[in-house]
Design an enzyme around this catalytic site. Structure first.
Site, PDB file in Angstrom:
ATOM      1  N   ARG A   1       2.339   3.227   3.020  1.00 44.29           N
ATOM      2  CA  ARG A   1       3.675   3.319   2.456  1.00 44.29           C
ATOM      3  C   ARG A   1       4.522   2.192   3.017  1.00 44.29           C
ATOM      4  NH1 ARG A   1       1.157   6.225  -0.170  1.00 44.29           N
ATOM      5  NH2 ARG A   1       1.625   8.326  -0.957  1.00 44.29           N
TER       6      ARG A   1
ATOM      7  N   HIS B   1       0.455  -0.798  -6.006  1.00 46.29           N
ATOM      8  CA  HIS B   1       0.202   0.571  -5.569  1.00 46.29           C
ATOM      9  C   HIS B   1      -0.971   1.203  -6.332  1.00 46.29           C
ATOM     10  CE1 HIS B   1       2.286   4.226  -3.517  1.00 46.29           C
ATOM     11  NE2 HIS B   1       0.977   4.264  -3.389  1.00 46.29           N
TER      12      HIS B   1
ATOM     13  N   ARG C   1      -7.956  10.200   8.593  1.00 53.06           N
ATOM     14  CA  ARG C   1      -9.116  10.224   7.700  1.00 53.06           C
ATOM     15  C   ARG C   1      -9.366   8.889   7.009  1.00 53.06           C
ATOM     16  NH1 ARG C   1      -6.694  14.815   4.254  1.00 53.06           N
ATOM     17  NH2 ARG C   1      -4.909  13.561   4.856  1.00 53.06           N
TER      18      ARG C   1
ATOM     19  N   GLU D   1       9.558   0.973  -6.200  1.00 52.24           N
ATOM     20  CA  GLU D   1       8.436   1.030  -7.127  1.00 52.24           C
ATOM     21  C   GLU D   1       8.845   1.773  -8.395  1.00 52.24           C
ATOM     22  OE1 GLU D   1       4.988   2.674  -5.245  1.00 52.24           O
ATOM     23  OE2 GLU D   1       4.907   1.138  -3.686  1.00 52.24           O
TER      24      GLU D   1
ATOM     25  N   ASP E   1      -0.024  -3.144  -0.816  1.00 47.86           N
ATOM     26  CA  ASP E   1      -0.173  -2.385  -2.058  1.00 47.86           C
ATOM     27  C   ASP E   1       1.032  -1.501  -2.314  1.00 47.86           C
ATOM     28  OD1 ASP E   1      -1.748  -1.439  -4.329  1.00 47.86           O
ATOM     29  OD2 ASP E   1      -2.015   0.430  -3.211  1.00 47.86           O
TER      30      ASP E   1
ATOM     31  N   GLY F   1      -3.901   1.910  -4.646  1.00 45.92           N
ATOM     32  CA  GLY F   1      -4.834   2.423  -3.658  1.00 45.92           C
ATOM     33  C   GLY F   1      -5.559   3.676  -4.099  1.00 45.92           C
TER      34      GLY F   1
END
Length: 325
Positions: free
Chosen positions: A236, A285, A154, A265, A260, A287
């Site tokens: 990821r 991160h 998608r 993290e 990203d 997104g």
């Protein structure tokens, strides 16, 4: 129910329309990140329902054993950070809307933004202007370039739509099943995996992280890319073999990267090679981090809590827990 929300770093959720859906519950919002199991257990000791911000906190068997009052974990999308068997063993129901028909347009937009920013050297040009030296270097035009999208899903399709609007050609690679679906829908498939990486001016990966996709992008894949090519990862970090991207960028194949996501993290080590290399554009991160995306996602998450409270749970990942209850 006593609902605890983890990792809402900017205390955003209470400002969104969806937060009103929790008006009948006793809600605690945690705006910092805690990774120590003992500290987490202390702060969540009274929690009956736990809301997660994607993979920001891992839910382990050790933690679950220390939370006897916990009955529900509500989140959205994939759950590699949750020990599902341990949840089942401890009687904790996991509910997660997998949103099979809705892409994250926010993530697709960030992918396009990173590509544009890297090709036009926007961070460096801005820094040069603010330092009083006017322009810095010469960027590149996207029109006529070839975008390689790894993963026929998608988000990848949304990125392809944006690329077409800019006159960018698109080719695909991915699993055998994904390539078959792409061919069936008239998409262009590269002649081979190596050709995909070698002939793409930009490679952007859009695959879910699961045991079968961990490390799916190898050092050999990256090494096949051109010194002028850009590798983009807004999915990821674990999809890339450990250390492979850092080594590839140091060698100059590909010559550029925009990322990203990171193995650790939050990433606070400013000496990390992906933060210090001049040809890497890195973001923390973000997104899916937009107000619109949060309101969409947490509407689902909060609805799952209300459904559980009404004894009609939805989007159950381990329904055997509810059956036993």
């Amino acid at each position: 129910m006593k609902v605890h929300i983890l990792d809402d770093w900017f205390d955003t959720l209470q400002t969104l329309p969806c937060f009103r859906r929790l008006s009948e519950h006793d809600v605690t919002v945690w705006t910092d990140h805690v990774s120590d199991t003992g500290d987490l257990a202390d702060r969540l000791s009274e929690a009956e329902a736990l809301v997660l911000f994607r993979e920001r906190t891992k839910i382990t068997a050790d933690l679950l054993k220390r939370l006897p009052k916990l009955k529900l974990i509500s989140q959205r999308s994939v759950y590699p950070h949750i020990d599902i068997p341990a949840c089942t063993e401890n009687g904790v129901l996991v509910c997660s809307n997998m949103h099979s028909d809705t892409p994250s347009y926010a993530a697709a937009e960030l992918t396009l933004a990173l590509i544009l920013a890297s090709f036009r050297q926007i961070p460096a040009q801005q820094a040069s202007l603010k330092s009083g030296t006017w322009q810095s270097g010469v960027g590149r035009t996207l029109r006529g370039k070839t975008l390689g999208l790894y993963g026929y899903g998608r988000i990848g399709k949304a990125v392809a739509g944006y690329a077409r609007a800019l006159g960018v050609q698109t080719q695909w690679w991915g699993s055998e099943e994904g390539r078959a679906r792409a061919l069936g829908e008239g998409a262009v498939i590269a002649e081979s995996r190596r050709a995909f990486f070698a002939t793409s001016d930009i490679v952007s990966i859009h695959v879910r992280l699961k045991p079968t996709t961990k490390g799916i992008i190898t050092a050999e894949d990256l090494g096949a890319m051109s010194p002028n090519a850009l590798f983009v990862n807004t999915s990821r970090a674990g999809l890339v073999a450990p250390g492979a991207l850092e080594a590839a960028i140091a060698k100059g194949r590909p010559g550029y990267a925009a990322v990203d996501v990171f193995d650790t993290e939050p990433l606070i080590d400013i000496s990390h090679p992906l933060l210090t290399h001049p040809n890497v554009l890195a973001t923390p991160h973000i997104g899916y981090v937009t107000e619109d995306e949060f309101d969409l996602q947490f509407t689902d998450i909060f609805d799952q809590i209300n459904a559980y409270s009404a004894r009609a749970p939805i989007h159950m990942i381990n329904p055997e827990v509810w059956s036993e209850e």
